[in-house]
Write a protein that holds these residues in place. Sequence first.
Motif, PDB file in Angstrom:
ATOM      1  N   ASP A1409      34.919  43.054  39.173  1.00 28.76           N
ATOM      2  CA  ASP A1409      33.490  43.191  39.399  1.00 28.76           C
ATOM      3  C   ASP A1409      33.051  42.304  40.561  1.00 28.76           C
ATOM      4  O   ASP A1409      32.457  41.250  40.354  1.00 28.76           O
ATOM      5  CB  ASP A1409      32.778  42.787  38.089  1.00 28.76           C
ATOM      6  N   PRO A1410      33.348  42.720  41.781  1.00 28.21           N
ATOM      7  CA  PRO A1410      33.015  41.861  42.928  1.00 28.21           C
ATOM      8  C   PRO A1410      31.511  41.664  43.101  1.00 28.21           C
ATOM      9  O   PRO A1410      31.080  40.711  43.723  1.00 28.21           O
ATOM     10  CB  PRO A1410      33.602  42.607  44.129  1.00 28.21           C
ATOM     11  N   GLU A1411      30.724  42.592  42.539  1.00 26.23           N
ATOM     12  CA  GLU A1411      29.274  42.461  42.743  1.00 26.23           C
ATOM     13  C   GLU A1411      28.654  41.430  41.810  1.00 26.23           C
ATOM     14  O   GLU A1411      27.475  41.125  41.920  1.00 26.23           O
ATOM     15  CB  GLU A1411      28.605  43.827  42.517  1.00 26.23           C
ATOM     16  N   ARG A1412      29.446  40.941  40.843  1.00 26.91           N
ATOM     17  CA  ARG A1412      28.966  39.939  39.866  1.00 26.91           C
ATOM     18  C   ARG A1412      27.764  40.453  39.085  1.00 26.91           C
ATOM     19  O   ARG A1412      26.775  39.748  38.934  1.00 26.91           O
ATOM     20  CB  ARG A1412      28.549  38.642  40.598  1.00 26.91           C
ATOM     21  N   THR A1413      27.838  41.692  38.597  1.00 28.35           N
ATOM     22  CA  THR A1413      26.679  42.212  37.862  1.00 28.35           C
ATOM     23  C   THR A1413      26.941  42.279  36.364  1.00 28.35           C
ATOM     24  O   THR A1413      26.019  42.447  35.598  1.00 28.35           O
ATOM     25  CB  THR A1413      26.325  43.623  38.348  1.00 28.35           C
ATOM     26  N   CYS A1414      28.205  42.182  35.920  1.00 28.86           N
ATOM     27  CA  CYS A1414      28.514  42.435  34.508  1.00 28.86           C
ATOM     28  C   CYS A1414      28.670  41.137  33.726  1.00 28.86           C
ATOM     29  O   CYS A1414      29.028  40.105  34.269  1.00 28.86           O
ATOM     30  CB  CYS A1414      29.804  43.232  34.381  1.00 28.86           C
ATOM     31  N   THR A1415      28.450  41.264  32.415  1.00 25.93           N
ATOM     32  CA  THR A1415      28.652  40.106  31.538  1.00 25.93           C
ATOM     33  C   THR A1415      30.133  39.987  31.220  1.00 25.93           C
ATOM     34  O   THR A1415      30.904  40.929  31.393  1.00 25.93           O
ATOM     35  CB  THR A1415      27.906  40.320  30.219  1.00 25.93           C
ATOM     36  N   ASP A1416      30.524  38.805  30.704  1.00 24.69           N
ATOM     37  CA  ASP A1416      31.924  38.604  30.325  1.00 24.69           C
ATOM     38  C   ASP A1416      32.345  39.595  29.239  1.00 24.69           C
ATOM     39  O   ASP A1416      33.455  40.114  29.265  1.00 24.69           O
ATOM     40  CB  ASP A1416      32.129  37.173  29.812  1.00 24.69           C
ATOM     41  N   TRP A1420      35.679  41.863  29.184  1.00 24.52           N
ATOM     42  CA  TRP A1420      36.727  41.766  28.147  1.00 24.52           C
ATOM     43  C   TRP A1420      36.938  43.115  27.478  1.00 24.52           C
ATOM     44  O   TRP A1420      38.068  43.504  27.180  1.00 24.52           O
ATOM     45  CB  TRP A1420      36.368  40.717  27.090  1.00 24.52           C
ATOM     46  N   GLU A1421      35.829  43.813  27.286  1.00 17.12           N
ATOM     47  CA  GLU A1421      35.922  45.131  26.634  1.00 17.12           C
ATOM     48  C   GLU A1421      36.785  46.064  27.511  1.00 17.12           C
ATOM     49  O   GLU A1421      37.681  46.743  27.010  1.00 17.12           O
ATOM     50  CB  GLU A1421      34.503  45.682  26.480  1.00 17.12           C
ATOM     51  N   ALA A1422      36.492  46.045  28.805  1.00 14.88           N
ATOM     52  CA  ALA A1422      37.260  46.897  29.718  1.00 14.88           C
ATOM     53  C   ALA A1422      38.735  46.519  29.683  1.00 14.88           C
ATOM     54  O   ALA A1422      39.618  47.385  29.661  1.00 14.88           O
ATOM     55  CB  ALA A1422      36.715  46.757  31.132  1.00 14.88           C
ATOM     56  N   LEU A1423      39.013  45.201  29.675  1.00 11.18           N
ATOM     57  CA  LEU A1423      40.409  44.765  29.657  1.00 11.18           C
ATOM     58  C   LEU A1423      41.072  45.208  28.357  1.00 11.18           C
ATOM     59  O   LEU A1423      42.258  45.545  28.331  1.00 11.18           O
ATOM     60  CB  LEU A1423      40.497  43.242  29.798  1.00 11.18           C
ATOM     61  N   GLU A1424      40.300  45.203  27.287  1.00  8.54           N
ATOM     62  CA  GLU A1424      40.888  45.594  25.998  1.00  8.54           C
ATOM     63  C   GLU A1424      41.255  47.075  26.031  1.00  8.54           C
ATOM     64  O   GLU A1424      42.343  47.471  25.603  1.00  8.54           O
ATOM     65  CB  GLU A1424      39.877  45.334  24.875  1.00  8.54           C
ATOM     66  N   LYS A1429      44.017  42.749  27.433  1.00  5.85           N
ATOM     67  CA  LYS A1429      43.256  41.598  26.957  1.00  5.85           C
ATOM     68  C   LYS A1429      44.166  40.428  26.602  1.00  5.85           C
ATOM     69  O   LYS A1429      43.959  39.303  27.049  1.00  5.85           O
ATOM     70  CB  LYS A1429      42.443  42.010  25.736  1.00  5.85           C
ATOM     71  N   ASN A1430      45.243  40.702  25.856  1.00  3.80           N
ATOM     72  CA  ASN A1430      46.100  39.599  25.403  1.00  3.80           C
ATOM     73  C   ASN A1430      46.770  38.900  26.579  1.00  3.80           C
ATOM     74  O   ASN A1430      46.877  37.668  26.615  1.00  3.80           O
ATOM     75  CB  ASN A1430      47.168  40.127  24.448  1.00  3.80           C
ATOM     76  N   MET A1431      47.195  39.723  27.549  1.00  4.50           N
ATOM     77  CA  MET A1431      47.885  39.112  28.682  1.00  4.50           C
ATOM     78  C   MET A1431      46.942  38.204  29.481  1.00  4.50           C
ATOM     79  O   MET A1431      47.304  37.091  29.852  1.00  4.50           O
ATOM     80  CB  MET A1431      48.445  40.207  29.598  1.00  4.50           C
ATOM     81  N   VAL A1432      45.727  38.677  29.699  1.00  6.62           N
ATOM     82  CA  VAL A1432      44.786  37.869  30.489  1.00  6.62           C
ATOM     83  C   VAL A1432      44.407  36.611  29.715  1.00  6.62           C
ATOM     84  O   VAL A1432      44.267  35.530  30.283  1.00  6.62           O
ATOM     85  CB  VAL A1432      43.540  38.690  30.846  1.00  6.62           C
ATOM     86  N   LYS A1433      44.257  36.746  28.391  1.00 10.15           N
ATOM     87  CA  LYS A1433      43.913  35.574  27.567  1.00 10.15           C
ATOM     88  C   LYS A1433      44.971  34.495  27.734  1.00 10.15           C
ATOM     89  O   LYS A1433      44.670  33.302  27.764  1.00 10.15           O
ATOM     90  CB  LYS A1433      43.839  35.992  26.089  1.00 10.15           C
ATOM     91  N   ALA A1461      41.038  49.250  34.255  1.00  9.91           N
ATOM     92  CA  ALA A1461      39.980  48.406  33.700  1.00  9.91           C
ATOM     93  C   ALA A1461      38.798  48.380  34.662  1.00  9.91           C
ATOM     94  O   ALA A1461      37.635  48.429  34.241  1.00  9.91           O
ATOM     95  CB  ALA A1461      40.512  46.986  33.494  1.00  9.91           C
ATOM     96  N   ARG A1462      39.090  48.364  35.950  1.00 10.55           N
ATOM     97  CA  ARG A1462      38.029  48.319  36.959  1.00 10.55           C
ATOM     98  C   ARG A1462      37.144  49.548  36.827  1.00 10.55           C
ATOM     99  O   ARG A1462      35.928  49.468  36.971  1.00 10.55           O
ATOM    100  CB  ARG A1462      38.692  48.271  38.331  1.00 10.55           C
ATOM    101  N   ALA A1463      37.790  50.715  36.568  1.00  8.70           N
ATOM    102  CA  ALA A1463      37.005  51.942  36.435  1.00  8.70           C
ATOM    103  C   ALA A1463      36.185  51.921  35.146  1.00  8.70           C
ATOM    104  O   ALA A1463      35.085  52.454  35.090  1.00  8.70           O
ATOM    105  CB  ALA A1463      37.928  53.139  36.440  1.00  8.70           C
ATOM    106  N   PHE A1464      36.741  51.279  34.092  1.00  7.49           N
ATOM    107  CA  PHE A1464      36.000  51.245  32.821  1.00  7.49           C
ATOM    108  C   PHE A1464      34.781  50.326  32.953  1.00  7.49           C
ATOM    109  O   PHE A1464      33.776  50.536  32.290  1.00  7.49           O
ATOM    110  CB  PHE A1464      36.892  50.750  31.677  1.00  7.49           C
ATOM    111  N   VAL A1465      34.907  49.298  33.772  1.00  8.52           N
ATOM    112  CA  VAL A1465      33.776  48.364  33.903  1.00  8.52           C
ATOM    113  C   VAL A1465      32.570  49.113  34.431  1.00  8.52           C
ATOM    114  O   VAL A1465      31.452  48.914  33.992  1.00  8.52           O
ATOM    115  CB  VAL A1465      34.134  47.217  34.880  1.00  8.52           C
ATOM    116  N   ARG A1466      32.809  50.003  35.376  1.00  8.87           N
ATOM    117  CA  ARG A1466      31.691  50.774  35.919  1.00  8.87           C
ATOM    118  C   ARG A1466      31.490  51.969  35.000  1.00  8.87           C
ATOM    119  O   ARG A1466      32.265  52.911  35.052  1.00  8.87           O
ATOM    120  CB  ARG A1466      32.063  51.220  37.331  1.00  8.87           C
ATOM    121  N   LYS A1467      30.462  51.926  34.171  1.00  6.48           N
ATOM    122  CA  LYS A1467      30.323  52.989  33.166  1.00  6.48           C
ATOM    123  C   LYS A1467      29.641  54.194  33.790  1.00  6.48           C
ATOM    124  O   LYS A1467      28.445  54.389  33.641  1.00  6.48           O
ATOM    125  CB  LYS A1467      29.494  52.470  31.992  1.00  6.48           C
TER     126      LYS A1467
END
Length: 1550
Positions: A1409-1416, A1420-1424, A1429-1433, A1461-1467
């Motif tokens: 999220d280079p635009e810094r618009t999303c919450t953590d 995390w949801e996208a990574l899951e 998720k586990n790997m990044v954790k 995950a990047r595509a999931f972040v942008r809903k």
Amino acid sequence: MALSFCGNNDIKAYSVEYGVLNNGCFVDALNLVPHVFLLFITFPILFIGWGSQSSKVQIHHNTWLHFPGHNMRWILTFLLLFVHVCEFAEGLVSNKVMSSNHLHLFMPAFMGFIAATTSVVYYHNIETSNFPKLLLVLFIYWVLAFITKSIKLWKFAEYKVGPQHLRFCITALLVILYGLLMAVEINVIRVRKYVFFANPQKVKPPEDLQDLGVRFLQPFVNLLSKATYWWMNPLIIGAHKRPIELKKIGKLPIAMRALTNYLRLKDAYEDQRTAEDPERAPSIWRSMYRAFGRPILLSSTFRYLADLLGFAGPLCISGIVKYLKTKDEVATTYLGVYFMSSTELLQNSSVLAILLFLALVLQRTFLQASYYVTIETGINLRGALLAMIYNKILRLSTSNMSMGEMTLGQINNLVAIETNQLMWFLFLCPNLWAMPVQIVMGVILLYYLLGCSALVGASVIVLLAPVQYLIATKLADTQKNTLEHSTDRLKTTTEILKGIKLLKLYAWENIFCDSVEETRGKELTSLKTFAFYTSMSIFMNAAIPIAAVLATFVMHHFINKTGPSPSEAFAALALFHILVTPLFLLSTVVRFAVKALVSVQKLGEFLQSDEIGDDSWRNGDISVTLEPGKKHLGMTKAINRKQPMRYQMDNYEHPTRRPLRPTETEDVAVKVSNGSFTWGSNLLTLSDINIRIPTGQLTMIVGQVGCGKSSLLLAMLGEMQAIEGRVYWSNKNRYSVAYAAQKSWLLNATVEENITFGSPFNKQRYKAVIDACSLQPDIDLLPFGDQTEIGERGINLSGGQRQRICVARALYQNTNIVFLDDPFSALDIHLSDHLMQEGILKFLQDDKRTVVLVTHKLQYLIHADWIIAMKDGSVLREGTLKDIQTHDVELYDHWKTLMNRQDQELEKQDSQTTLERKTLRRAFYSREAKNQIDDEDEEEEEEEEDDDNMSMTTNRRSKIPWKVCWCYLSSGGFFMVFLMVSSKLLKHSVIVTIDYWLALWTSSKTNQSAEDGSDMFNGTNATQTYKRLEQDSYYLTVFIILCAAGITLCLITSLTVEFLGLSAATNLHHNLLNKIIHAPIRYTNTTLQHLQVYSSTVNTCSHIPPTLESLTRSTLLCLSAIGVIASITPAFLIALVPLGVAFYFIQKYFRVASKDLQDLDDSTQLPLLCHFSETAEGLTTIRAFRQEARFKQRMLELTDTNNTAYLFLSAANRWLEVRTDYLGAVIVLTAAATSIWSLRYGLQAGGLVGLGLTYALTVTNYLNWVVRNLADLEVQMAAVKKVNSFLGTESENYEGSMDSSQVPENWPHNGEIKIQDLCVRYDPMLKPVLKHVNAYVEPGQKVGICGRTGSGKSSLSLAFFNMVDIFEGKIIIDGIDICKLPLQTLRSRLSIILQDPVLFSGSIRFNLDPERTCTDDRLWEALEIAQLKNMVKALAGGLDAVVTEGGENFSVGQRQLFCLARAFVRKSSILIMDEATASIDMATENILQKVVMTAFADRTVVTIAHRVHTILTADLVIVMKRGNILEYDKPETLLEQEDGMFASFVKADM
């Protein structure tokens, strides 16, 4: 009788009553005899010779042979000519004194001059035709001349004419010269024995000249041609018609080749190793001195001579101004004629003018000779150092490379930077000892002219020198900082350009653009400091002489109460000009000396670093000891030993494969007994190794990642350090190992060269290898088949393709043993099976070659004859599969489960290869697209080339694009341009005014003293003295004011030029970056080209200001000088016309040739640097293949080619400088002559003559700078032109016809897609890639698109984002035609996952999220969803964990998941997946499929599928072919059509 030989005023002149020899006139007549004799004999011979010259065809006939004493003869002849000129002048002057003309006073001198000229022409012709018998004529001439001149000298002595008379001195000199020439001639007879001896000596021309490839003739031509670079004429003038190519500049002479110089340097280096202290590091300085000391001393001698002659200028000026008014003296006569006293000659201004001219010519010749010798030595040194470094690289121990003690970067720096630093140091080093001498001499002369006040001026210069040094060091520091920032900026830009497609699709260009601008900002701050210091240094250089002159004359005024006389003033002015140069250069030289010290230290450390162990131990019992120095011999022997054996093996019939298990007696190829090996640190990598590799069989080494399999191979190859134990090679095997490393390594060469790798080409074998590695389809895709260049600078192949080429190389070599290190790692299953069956089992085993294979693919174990299982650096098991099955059941079961798992993988196997081939094809497609785009530059160039081929004689005019120049300047801002131009002009006019004022002031003195002369005796008027003092102080104040103004203007100009350049570069960079980032995708496919344009031009643009500054300064100086001289003596303008014409032609020819040679130098440098880095990367491979000698040879060739280009470039520079310097000398001569001539007719005051001559002297210094800077500017403007043509390309249309405010906030909320009659092409020049496509996708549908490679699937996905040219039809999403939307809006509302995963360096958060618009939580949801998720954790920093450049710290599969995950972040309600799951394993992919179905249950998903089974569950399938839709229905219906395309795809995939 007006012109009688002995004069007609005295009857006694013809009488011989006191003896013949006592008549002076008769003695002079006797002197004529030898000259006439020579002319009579040589002219017929010369004519006959010239007539038959056409019969000599040899290209080098003009340089055949030098007779002994060649240079000596030329020097003596030049001296002889000079003395004859003096004799002639003296005769003329004496003749003026006599009442009637006495021809005998100057006639013999004139004839002597002609005879001397003839003698040297004649000699040259004899030398070129190698016919020494004819030299007898010259011998007789020297003897006769010597005798007649001796008689004359003897008579003078008799009549009490002594050294106080000039004619006596001249005659004595002539006697000496003739005697020496006679000696030279006798020496030739002695050495060549061409007469008086029975057997004349046969002499062959030097070896270089027998080889017609050598075109660098400097060492072989005669002295005159050497001094004036006359032999360069054909090359430089020819460049005007045809560009200079590598063929044209030929080879280097043997003495300058890298190999020769390497041996010299190496001997000097090795000689320092003494028996007492073998560990002591030899000093590089000392070895450099021993190898290259002599030429440096020669160059320094030339340099000293030039510097001393340089002081003749000011002295002659002071003399000319002083003696302009001639005085009459009482004449003294002997032998009835007038004799001039020796001092009188030097008080004649005309004589001084000619002396000044000669001194200038000589000074310049010596100076250029000194430069040339240092440059040649510098080039030789660089060649030697490169060869030394290269030999060291080939022997570096591998642990050094892997433990990071010697990085590739360091080696590249050694090659590219340190050697050049040393070369530059050599160029400048004569300055180190010449400058102090020059400064001291200058100060002494100043003191002699002006007394104490001169010391004040000199001290100003000396005191300001440290300030200059300080500025110079500051400059160097800032440069370092700037470099760091620019590498940062380049890195960011590179990343952007590599991922530009993604940035556009996600509408993130501007965010990334800002990040580049940010680093560019930092770079600009340091550039500002840099510009400031540069302008300071320029300012110091311009202001110091003004300040020094000011201080001197003010002091002189206060000490002596009067100003200086014109002769003193202008000599002092000229001296200050001479003094400034060494002081300005001194800071540079000192800086280079410091750099050279550092470079030598680095080189020393490198040459002392660890080397790989000697070869002898590898041979075990049968040790063939090779001394390190004799390594080559050993190698060639080995190769010869290997060949016959190979032929015998080929002659055998191949028996069927023996199903034998190796017993103890069986032949063993390699055996390791209780070995422990390490990579240099004390950690053992391999311990307690006992293995045998059976001959002629397939051995496999298996084990987990990192258990030491590759290390074992390298240990056998001798790359590791053995702590204990031995490696035994059976006798016939050691010299033939083919090795394919795990990390594939390619050469910058064609595919074919990469595979044959120095072996002879055998078509059948080559084809078999290509088939075994299934490279044919890949080769077919390449533009030139297997003749395509690959490697660093060639076409980028994918990992699998590179690996297969490396394996092919190992298979192709005719060796007994083949080591393959995990050759399957980058291959998909079909390819690895094919390679295993065809390549390893068939091709290698049929040849009875011993194969050692490291692999992870356990399903191949069944093919192995012998298995070595490793664990944690030691051997776990060794034996056949049967042995292991019976003895170690546990291990066997473990393998079995793994094998099953691998077999399951087999079923799903993706075809990675097709994907690779596809990217390759796409790369070419875009290249072709690029080639078809009419880029005006390209076309112009091509047209030019066509013209060249049509007619040989088209003129290659070299024009400076002034339009481009104006573009560059105007991009710096108009105010700055105006400021620069006006301040430049003002500055120069002020400087001229200062000097003019000085002339007026000093001239007023001389005029007054003349007036006052009359009153001197009867008491001077007090009022007049007072008046003079008052006048003096008035002159002084104006002088001070002018100087102050000059200094201020210097400051202003230097600042404006630098900052103008800075703002121009800033604006150009800003526009260029925006252009590149916003250009349509078809341009961005040619990323690499952009990068080159981008990085090189941005760098070049920052070099323009100093060039511009230098150019304007030197041009204005020359113009102002010519203006001043012309205003003083208008007659000078007449002489200026021919000089101007000559100058025009010289610069016109030079600029063309210089540009060509510069290009050659640049283009030959790159392969050399690449070869070094390539070698360092592929060390293990080169050593395993035993190809060191071939690589050394290649390195020497590349070095020589580059050195040839560089040598020619510097010779061309010398060519130019010698010519412009001679022109300058002629200008000085004409200025002096015209002023003396006009003064005879009483036209001006002495001060102005001094002014004119001082200015004429500066012209000589600046003429060549004008041309050199013009040539540089031309090259730099080409870069600006590139930027401009790039700025001319159109950007994408970002606006659209709708305003972004008209688009609903939540658009597209349903995800309904209508495609109507869509036609798409990449570029208006190209054919459409989609033709009349119609489709309808309901909201929420899952659509699969499939088709063969190149059917237009990906183009369709790009069309949704309006990335390609939609020239017909439309795509309507939720009721809005996408072509009407602003691009930013459209692209930010859709998401896409691309087939190649792209990550940027930064944090994970930044990548999602280079635009810094999303919450953590959302991240995390996208990574899951993406299973990450586990790997990044687990990572340090979680979401803020670091991603390295290109995401190298994650595996390819993980990178692909991040992109998901990047595509999931942008809903967004429409997701397009372009072959997104190609590099993910089966299990993960199944999860993903489910997730996509659930997470995107209510959204539209368009999947472009490579593997059809991924879209079997889709709601709709579209099958494409050649840009059309072939089938369009539900998958179930399509499967029912047996002969349908989709059905056949599914069958093939099952």
